[in-house]
Write a protein that holds these residues in place. Sequence first.
Motif, PDB file in Angstrom:
ATOM      1  N   VAL A  54       0.857  -1.183   0.000  1.00  0.00           N
ATOM      2  CA  VAL A  54       0.000   0.000   0.000  1.00  0.00           C
ATOM      3  C   VAL A  54       0.892   1.231   0.000  1.00  0.00           C
ATOM      4  O   VAL A  54       2.041   1.183   0.455  1.00  0.00           O
ATOM      5  CB  VAL A  54      -0.940   0.033   1.221  1.00  0.00           C
ATOM      6  N   LEU A  87       1.909  -5.412   2.775  1.00  0.00           N
ATOM      7  CA  LEU A  87       0.793  -6.040   3.463  1.00  0.00           C
ATOM      8  C   LEU A  87       1.387  -7.212   4.237  1.00  0.00           C
ATOM      9  O   LEU A  87       1.625  -8.281   3.683  1.00  0.00           O
ATOM     10  CB  LEU A  87      -0.257  -6.513   2.460  1.00  0.00           C
ATOM     11  N   PRO A  94      -6.252  -3.275   3.507  1.00  0.00           N
ATOM     12  CA  PRO A  94      -5.234  -2.346   2.993  1.00  0.00           C
ATOM     13  C   PRO A  94      -5.332  -0.946   3.579  1.00  0.00           C
ATOM     14  O   PRO A  94      -4.313  -0.270   3.721  1.00  0.00           O
ATOM     15  CB  PRO A  94      -5.471  -2.350   1.479  1.00  0.00           C
ATOM     16  N   ARG A 131      -1.976  -0.761  -3.860  1.00  0.00           N
ATOM     17  CA  ARG A 131      -3.108   0.158  -3.784  1.00  0.00           C
ATOM     18  C   ARG A 131      -2.582   1.482  -3.255  1.00  0.00           C
ATOM     19  O   ARG A 131      -1.980   1.540  -2.180  1.00  0.00           O
ATOM     20  CB  ARG A 131      -4.216  -0.396  -2.888  1.00  0.00           C
ATOM     21  N   ARG A 208      -5.800  -8.250  -4.271  1.00  0.00           N
ATOM     22  CA  ARG A 208      -5.483  -8.643  -2.901  1.00  0.00           C
ATOM     23  C   ARG A 208      -6.774  -8.591  -2.070  1.00  0.00           C
ATOM     24  O   ARG A 208      -6.999  -7.650  -1.333  1.00  0.00           O
ATOM     25  CB  ARG A 208      -4.407  -7.730  -2.293  1.00  0.00           C
ATOM     26  N   TYR A 210      -9.568  -8.875   0.706  1.00  0.00           N
ATOM     27  CA  TYR A 210      -9.455  -8.698   2.144  1.00  0.00           C
ATOM     28  C   TYR A 210     -10.848  -8.706   2.756  1.00  0.00           C
ATOM     29  O   TYR A 210     -11.862  -8.593   2.054  1.00  0.00           O
ATOM     30  CB  TYR A 210      -8.744  -7.392   2.480  1.00  0.00           C
TER      31      TYR A 210
END
Length: 212
Positions: A54, A87, A94, A131, A208, A210
């Motif tokens: 991130v 991460l 994130p 991200r 990714r 989550y």
Amino acid sequence: MAQHPAIKDTPEEWQVTATATPFTGNKTGVRTDTVVMPDGTAVTRDYQTHPGSVAVLALDEQDRVLVLNQYRHPVRQRLWEIPAGLLDVPGENPLHAAQRELYEEAHVKAEDWRVLTDVYTSPGGCDEAVRIFLARGVSEVEGERFEVFEEELDMQVERVPLAGLVRGVLAGELHNTCLVVGVLSLQAALHGDGLEALRPADAPWPARPYSG
């Protein structure tokens, strides 16, 4: 006027007949896959495996971006960057990771969070997905600073006008992926549909996934 198809990345997965992991490091590794091509031939592809990252483009009330300067050994340069980090936990939210990195690297917090953009840093040789968040309403965090180590020991923190960073990117003076993508995306948003049109901070991230 001619109609053009939507330009959008789409999921696809070619057959993998064999896989090996010749190297596993502390955070990343190397994988070798045998992949079947459309004509039926099989080839090997080596790539770095990565947990994902991130990054945070923190914008203050004076349209200045919070940037960091630190040494990056693989490229033998000190680079200007925006706060970023891995991460660390599979399935980690994130946004929570981004808030942690902003605190740890710059000792600030933000009130308003949005998704600025999502990017694969080098999809031909690495599966890293990043991200990049836009954070506004920036203020200092009370209490002691987070303890830093290694390259971060002499890290410099500055606030630089967005316009200056855009000029630096286009002049070939700034090279960090997250900074380049972040400042150009922000500039495009400001001159396009505006910041309120950006995705919410909890927008889905298929690269990714989550929960929570």
